[in-house]
Design a protein around this motif. Structure first.
Motif, PDB file in Angstrom:
ATOM      1  N   TRP A 150       0.838  -1.212   0.000  1.00  0.00           N
ATOM      2  CA  TRP A 150       0.000   0.000   0.000  1.00  0.00           C
ATOM      3  C   TRP A 150       0.867   1.254   0.000  1.00  0.00           C
ATOM      4  N   THR A 174      -6.285   6.445   1.744  1.00  0.00           N
ATOM      5  CA  THR A 174      -7.383   5.582   1.290  1.00  0.00           C
ATOM      6  C   THR A 174      -8.486   6.457   0.702  1.00  0.00           C
ATOM      7  N   ASP A 178     -13.952   0.706   2.429  1.00  0.00           N
ATOM      8  CA  ASP A 178     -13.298  -0.605   2.362  1.00  0.00           C
ATOM      9  C   ASP A 178     -11.788  -0.465   2.510  1.00  0.00           C
ATOM     10  N   GLU A 179     -11.213   0.484   1.784  1.00  0.00           N
ATOM     11  CA  GLU A 179      -9.775   0.685   1.858  1.00  0.00           C
ATOM     12  C   GLU A 179      -9.358   1.133   3.263  1.00  0.00           C
ATOM     13  N   SER A 255      -2.202  -7.617  -3.882  1.00  0.00           N
ATOM     14  CA  SER A 255      -3.567  -7.128  -3.731  1.00  0.00           C
ATOM     15  C   SER A 255      -3.577  -5.661  -3.314  1.00  0.00           C
ATOM     16  N   GLN A 259      -4.742  -2.655  -5.665  1.00  0.00           N
ATOM     17  CA  GLN A 259      -5.862  -1.848  -5.176  1.00  0.00           C
ATOM     18  C   GLN A 259      -5.514  -0.371  -5.217  1.00  0.00           C
ATOM     19  N   THR A 263      -6.462  -1.148 -11.686  1.00  0.00           N
ATOM     20  CA  THR A 263      -7.862  -1.083 -12.059  1.00  0.00           C
ATOM     21  C   THR A 263      -8.211  -2.297 -12.903  1.00  0.00           C
ATOM     22  N   PHE A 335      -8.950  -7.975  -5.060  1.00  0.00           N
ATOM     23  CA  PHE A 335      -8.916  -6.568  -4.665  1.00  0.00           C
ATOM     24  C   PHE A 335      -9.474  -6.398  -3.263  1.00  0.00           C
ATOM     25  N   VAL A 336      -9.263  -5.220  -2.712  1.00  0.00           N
ATOM     26  CA  VAL A 336      -9.736  -4.889  -1.373  1.00  0.00           C
ATOM     27  C   VAL A 336     -11.155  -4.349  -1.394  1.00  0.00           C
ATOM     28  N   SER A 337     -11.447  -3.437  -2.300  1.00  0.00           N
ATOM     29  CA  SER A 337     -12.744  -2.748  -2.303  1.00  0.00           C
ATOM     30  C   SER A 337     -13.802  -3.531  -3.071  1.00  0.00           C
ATOM     31  N   LYS A 340     -14.118  -2.738  -7.007  1.00  0.00           N
ATOM     32  CA  LYS A 340     -13.112  -3.367  -7.870  1.00  0.00           C
ATOM     33  C   LYS A 340     -13.289  -4.886  -7.905  1.00  0.00           C
ATOM     34  N   ARG A 341     -13.721  -5.482  -6.806  1.00  0.00           N
ATOM     35  CA  ARG A 341     -13.986  -6.924  -6.815  1.00  0.00           C
ATOM     36  C   ARG A 341     -15.108  -7.261  -7.781  1.00  0.00           C
TER      37      ARG A 341
END
Length: 372
Positions: A150, A174, A178-179, A255, A259, A263, A335-337, A340-341
């Motif tokens: 990150w 962030t 989610d982030e 990941s 993230q 994209t 992904f984290v968010s 994006k998932r």
């Protein structure tokens, strides 16, 4: 057999080797930093030699790319001219003239092991898409890897020499809930007891919830030094500690990095193509990420962007475009968010079928350089 000879210790006569393992070629080599694909992750060949990692399992290209062999000896071969082979997908292979690689002259022609100095642009080399990382990671390694990724993607690490605040500073940025929750949870575990400050940042977009999580002090230095984070953006590279951290830490690092700076591109319905893309101004980081993805069995290309604006660096794009590579990225990394998932899941659906990769992917040699 790879076409090399040895002096038979019994007869003292020059004899053609019947296979590549009983009498291996002892003088071919690669530069210290060249990464070797192993079930533990990519490892510099120099580390294997200096640490004498006898018995280390490494991938050797057999069994459609799944095969492995073990290191039987290690030797430092001094200074020699090295060739850099640049493939169409951005992969760079560096080796001495007598090093053997698996290549063919033209597509679907007879293939075989060739010396590096026998290669030419237009030939093709094979890359395995079947390698894996089997080494397990500890919980702390996973959390640290995520924070390191990150910070390289969307953070700040520095120490000012002047002014009122000269403390070592680490800051995460962030852009949504989610982030924020993902980063803060790991900050609280990795830097337990270290004071942090959260600041909300005003933006023009109502869809963004931008926050900065900042920490100060010498308690951060062991983490910063372990993950080599005091670098400029253009000098970013994958920390050596990440490569050695195991499968789950590799996934956490990638990941977080994807993230923060990546994209999913879903193209028009007519083309029905999609890819997962990481953007960075560091060519070395792009190459490192590609090497780690390949070792995880995820095929990726590197594309060099164009930047005409002054005082802007050239961007590099790590693109995962093949359908099975996108699916493997989803299953191993993700992904984290939530947004994006969802896009990643859509890219793996029948709406964007894409092409499937063979277990051994042929790549065109674009150029060969002598690197001294």
């Amino acid at each position: 057999a790879q076409g090399h000879y040895y002096v038979d210790p019994k007869t003292k006569h020059m004899t053609k080797a019947s296979n590549a393992f009983e009498h291996p070629q002892p003088h071919a080599c690669q530069p210290y930093h060249a990464l070797i694909s192993t079930p533990q992750g990519p490892m510099p060949i120099g580390d294997i030699a200096t640490r004498q990692l006898i018995g280390l399992e490494v991938f050797d290209g057999r069994d459609h790319g799944r095969g492995t062999t073990c290191v039987v000896a290690g030797k430092m071969n001094g200074r020699k001219p090295v060739f850099r082979i640049v493939l169409k997908n951005g992969v760079c292979v560096e080796a001495t003239a007598d090093h053997l690689v698996y290549a063919l002259d033209v597509r679907r022609s007879e293939e075989g092991w060739r010396r590096v100095d026998e290669l030419a642009p237009g030939m093709r080399m094979q890359l395995s898409t079947q390698t894996v990382v089997s080494k397990e990671s500890g919980a702390c390694e996973i959390d640290e890897a995520a924070l390191a990724g990150w910070l390289q993607g969307d953070g700040f690490v520095g120490q000012y020499r002047e002014g009122t605040n000269r403390s070592l500073t680490v800051e995460f940025m962030t852009i949504d809930k989610d982030e924020f929750n993902f980063v803060l949870d790991r900050v609280q575990r990795v830097f337990a007891g270290v004071h942090y400050h959260v600041r909300t940042v005003e933006t023009r977009s109502p869809d963004l919830d931008v926050r900065r999580i900042r920490l100060y002090g010498e308690a951060l230095r062991p983490f910063v030094e372990k993950y080599e984070l005091l670098r400029s953006d253009a000098d970013l590279a994958m920390p050596a500690a990440i490569r050695a951290a195991g499968r789950q830490a590799h996934a956490a690092y990638l990941s977080a990095l994807f993230q923060a700076d990546g994209t999913v591109r879903l193209r028009s319905r007519s083309s029905r193509t999609a890819d997962v893309v990481l953007t960075t101004v560091s060519q070395q980081l792009a190459l490192d990420v590609q090497a780690l993805l390949l070792n995880l069995g995820i095929y990726a290309r590197i594309q060099r962007g164009v930047e005409t604006r002054e005082n802007r660096r050239t961007p590099y794009f790590v693109s995962i475009g093949y359908a099975d590579a996108r699916a493997r990225f989803r299953d191993l990394i993700g992904f984290v968010s939530e947004d994006k998932r969802k896009k990643l899941e859509a890219s793996c659906s029948n709406r964007f079928p894409g092409k499937q990769l063979p277990s051994l992917r042929e790549e065109v040699i674009e150029r060969i350089e002598a690197v001294g």
